[in-house]
Enzyme design. Structure first.
Site, PDB file in Angstrom:
ATOM      1  CE  LYS A   1      -3.686  -2.447   2.908  1.00 56.95           C
ATOM      2  NZ  LYS A   1      -3.762  -2.423   4.883  1.00 56.95           N
ATOM      3  N   GLY A   2       2.534   1.364   0.830  1.00 52.65           N
ATOM      4  CA  GLY A   2       2.928   2.375   0.864  1.00 52.65           C
ATOM      5  C   GLY A   2       2.799   3.227   0.242  1.00 52.65           C
TER       6      GLY A   2
ATOM      7  CG  ASP B   1      14.684  -2.077   5.332  1.00 45.65           C
ATOM      8  OD1 ASP B   1      15.863  -2.067   5.226  1.00 45.65           O
ATOM      9  OD2 ASP B   1      13.740  -1.650   6.426  1.00 45.65           O
TER      10      ASP B   1
ATOM     11  CE  LYS C   1      13.873   1.997   6.425  1.00 44.62           C
ATOM     12  NZ  LYS C   1      13.823   1.257   7.049  1.00 44.62           N
TER      13      LYS C   1
ATOM     14  CB  VAL D   1      11.362   7.104   7.418  1.00 36.05           C
ATOM     15  CG1 VAL D   1      12.073   7.449   8.270  1.00 36.05           C
ATOM     16  CG2 VAL D   1      10.714   6.113   5.998  1.00 36.05           C
TER      17      VAL D   1
ATOM     18  CG  ASP E   1       2.069   0.714   7.056  1.00 40.44           C
ATOM     19  OD1 ASP E   1       3.525   0.606   6.336  1.00 40.44           O
ATOM     20  OD2 ASP E   1       1.623  -0.388   7.891  1.00 40.44           O
TER      21      ASP E   1
HETATM   22  P1  5GP Z   1      12.528  -5.179   1.875  1.00 41.24           P
HETATM   23  O1  5GP Z   1      11.897  -5.847   1.145  1.00 41.24           O
HETATM   24  O2  5GP Z   1      13.509  -3.730   1.036  1.00 41.24           O
HETATM   25  O3  5GP Z   1      13.940  -4.849   3.220  1.00 41.24           O
HETATM   26  O4  5GP Z   1      11.226  -4.006   2.267  1.00 41.24           O
HETATM   27  C1  5GP Z   1      10.260  -2.866   1.447  1.00 41.24           C
HETATM   28  C2  5GP Z   1       8.959  -3.061   1.971  1.00 41.24           C
HETATM   29  O5  5GP Z   1       9.089  -2.772   3.907  1.00 41.24           O
HETATM   30  C3  5GP Z   1       8.712  -1.667   1.734  1.00 41.24           C
HETATM   31  O6  5GP Z   1       8.204  -1.741   0.513  1.00 41.24           O
HETATM   32  C4  5GP Z   1       7.873  -1.062   3.076  1.00 41.24           C
HETATM   33  O7  5GP Z   1       6.184  -1.857   2.789  1.00 41.24           O
HETATM   34  C5  5GP Z   1       8.381  -1.116   4.153  1.00 41.24           C
HETATM   35  N1  5GP Z   1       9.240  -0.826   5.548  1.00 41.24           N
HETATM   36  C6  5GP Z   1      10.868  -1.125   4.831  1.00 41.24           C
HETATM   37  N2  5GP Z   1      11.489   0.511   5.549  1.00 41.24           N
HETATM   38  C7  5GP Z   1      10.244   1.057   6.196  1.00 41.24           C
HETATM   39  C8  5GP Z   1      10.134   2.415   6.191  1.00 41.24           C
HETATM   40  O8  5GP Z   1      11.345   2.118   7.423  1.00 41.24           O
HETATM   41  N3  5GP Z   1       9.206   2.600   7.080  1.00 41.24           N
HETATM   42  C9  5GP Z   1       7.940   1.870   7.175  1.00 41.24           C
HETATM   43  N4  5GP Z   1       7.122   2.315   6.958  1.00 41.24           N
HETATM   44  N5  5GP Z   1       7.938   0.699   6.136  1.00 41.24           N
HETATM   45  C10 5GP Z   1       9.296   0.130   5.632  1.00 41.24           C
END
Ligand code: 5GP
Length: 171
Positions: free
Chosen positions: A51-52, A111, A139, A161, A167
């Site tokens: 949703k982000g 992330d 990040k 964040v 969210d």
């Molecule tokens: P990854 O697979 O890159 O570790 O994580 C990606 C997903 O995790 C993003 O699409 C998001 O939904 C969530 N996410 C990662 N870091 C953050 C953050 O700092 N804040 C929020 N609200 N969601 C995050």
């Protein structure tokens, strides 16, 4: 990631402003101009990751001066609330057939990069004409895989964040 004027205090429970609203909007306008130039004559299909990314996607789409199409995917990462395992479940798939299309994935935040790596592989298997990624936030120093991000809004410190569609516990 806040629309509060600078002189106003951040509500209790929230930390400092990571990206101010004026900087955010200026960068999105820039990204829109870049994407408009890069995709001239071959309008992209924007694929938003719910949703982000929905708030970012709506601003970005309006900053692109091309007849873009939009579709959405919803995914959930298996893992703890703050750490993804890289195993991704598709909760909502695309309605559009992406074969032969110029697909631009619009992601709110990267992330570990594991969610995006999965999405990229999944979409690539569907035979798009091209496949690129536009991520608003990345990040610093956390990605475990090379993601080849074509467009990046901001690199931010590796902290959690919120705001602008990002969210905290669905809020
Ligand atoms: P990854 O697979 O890159 O570790 O994580 C990606 C997903 O995790 C993003 O699409 C998001 O939904 C969530 N996410 C990662 N870091 C953050 C953050 O700092 N804040 C929020 N609200 N969601 C995050």
């Amino acid at each position: 990631m806040s629309d509060r004027p600078r002189e106003q205090a951040v509500p209790p429970g929230l930390g400092t402003v990571v990206v101010a609203e004026d900087k955010l909007q200026a960068r999105i306008a820039e990204l829109g101009r870049e994407i408009t130039a890069d995709y001239a004559g071959r309008p992209p299909l924007l694929v938003g990751v719910l949703k982000g990314a929905f708030v970012f996607m709506s601003d970005l789409a309006r900053a692109i001066d091309l007849p873009v199409e939009m579709d959405f995917m919803a995914v959930s990462s298996y893992g703890s609330a703050t750490k993804t395992s890289g195993v991704v479940r598709i909760l909502k798939d695309l309605e559009a057939d992406v074969s032969g299309r110029h697909v631009l994935v619009v992601e709110d935040i990267v992330d570990s990069g594991l969610t995006l790596a999965y999405l990229r592989k999944n979409l690539a298997a569907r035979g798009p004409a091209s496949l690129e990624v536009c991520a608003l936030l990345v990040k610093q120093g956390l990605q475990k895989v090379d993601l080849d991000l074509r467009y990046v809004g901001f690199e931010i410190p590796p902290r959690f964040v919120v705001g602008y569609g990002l969210d905290l516990g669905e809020r």
